[in-house]
Design an enzyme around this catalytic site. Structure first.
Site, PDB file in Angstrom:
ATOM      1  N   LEU A  22      37.787  40.200  39.395  1.00 41.75           N
ATOM      2  CA  LEU A  22      38.833  40.073  38.807  1.00 41.75           C
ATOM      3  C   LEU A  22      38.947  41.457  38.775  1.00 41.75           C
ATOM      4  O   LEU A  22      38.594  42.572  39.128  1.00 41.75           O
ATOM      5  CB  LEU A  22      38.596  40.413  37.539  1.00 41.75           C
ATOM      6  CG  LEU A  22      38.112  38.981  37.461  1.00 41.75           C
ATOM      7  CD1 LEU A  22      36.377  38.069  36.431  1.00 41.75           C
ATOM      8  CD2 LEU A  22      38.501  37.864  37.467  1.00 41.75           C
ATOM      9  N   GLU A  23      40.807  41.720  38.502  1.00 42.33           N
ATOM     10  CA  GLU A  23      41.367  43.408  37.991  1.00 42.33           C
ATOM     11  C   GLU A  23      41.451  43.711  36.721  1.00 42.33           C
ATOM     12  O   GLU A  23      42.070  42.302  36.867  1.00 42.33           O
ATOM     13  CB  GLU A  23      42.843  43.630  39.077  1.00 42.33           C
ATOM     14  CG  GLU A  23      42.470  44.853  39.054  1.00 42.33           C
ATOM     15  CD  GLU A  23      43.939  45.111  38.369  1.00 42.33           C
ATOM     16  OE1 GLU A  23      44.610  46.345  38.070  1.00 42.33           O
ATOM     17  OE2 GLU A  23      44.926  43.877  38.488  1.00 42.33           O
ATOM     18  N   GLN A  29      40.910  32.467  32.284  1.00 39.17           N
ATOM     19  CA  GLN A  29      41.170  31.463  32.439  1.00 39.17           C
ATOM     20  C   GLN A  29      41.644  30.679  34.010  1.00 39.17           C
ATOM     21  O   GLN A  29      42.096  31.466  34.555  1.00 39.17           O
ATOM     22  CB  GLN A  29      42.014  30.867  31.597  1.00 39.17           C
ATOM     23  CG  GLN A  29      41.732  29.038  31.496  1.00 39.17           C
ATOM     24  CD  GLN A  29      42.940  28.788  30.048  1.00 39.17           C
ATOM     25  OE1 GLN A  29      43.454  28.512  30.615  1.00 39.17           O
ATOM     26  NE2 GLN A  29      41.800  27.678  29.471  1.00 39.17           N
TER      27      GLN A  29
END
Length: 188
Positions: free
Chosen positions: A136-137, A156
């Site tokens: 994730l960034e 999500q």
């Protein structure tokens, strides 16, 4: 192509190990403490962030180059919280490990709780037959430090199923991020 509901997500998690670990309900508090929710929602699954972070730093004046990425551009921390410097970003990974079916495309979207604080999660596709922890960034678009929390909801996943399987899946073409574990930096 159709978006998949909570019923489908639960069935896939049980029968096909779609998400591991899997939380079949929305979790909104732990031990009486309010948290940013995670688990199954109406038409998606809210993932959690692990406690491993790579925070961008310009200490060595590196150029950010996806073809020749300098690992010294990040500092590694392990913590229940991550403070992202102003106008900077951090990488993390999901706690959940995904195994995407061949007829499914999954999109990762940011949660509104973070977006309302100026923290943006990059929109990322999980292609058919991809598996691994999602890197994730988080971009801090504000001019103030911003905090994200490990072990709580951060993004999500929305699942789209086609009425036919793709000819060539991510696994078939030997995708470079297949089976990734931990926070994975860019590869070429």
């Amino acid at each position: 192509m159709s978006i998949k509901s909570d019923k489908w997500i639960k069935q896939q998690a049980i029968n096909s190990n779609l998400i591991d670990p899997f939380e079949p309900e929305q979790v909104r508090n732990i031990d009486g403490q309010k948290i940013i929710s995670y688990g199954v929602s109406s038409y998606g699954y809210d993932v959690r962030c692990a406690n491993e972070f790579k925070i961008f730093t310009n200490t060595f004046s590196s150029v950010v180059d996806p073809k020749n990425f300098d690992e010294k551009s990040f500092i590694d921390i392990t913590s229940d919280e991550c403070v992202i410097p102003p106008n900077s970003f951090a990488l993390a990974r999901t706690i959940e490990y995904f195994k995407i079916p061949r007829s499914v495309l999954t999109l990762c979207l940011g949660k509104s709780t973070y977006a309302r604080c100026g923290i943006i999660v990059n929109v990322t596709p999980l292609e058919p037959e991809w598996e691994g922890h999602v890197t994730l960034e988080f971009s801090n678009t504000t001019n103030l430090p911003a905090k994200i929390y490990a072990n709580e909801g951060v993004a999500q996943m929305i699942f789209f199923e086609s009425d036919e399987e793709c000819d060539v899946s991510y696994r078939d073409r030997g995708g470079k991020y297949q089976g990734q574990k931990g926070v994975t930096l860019p590869k070429t």
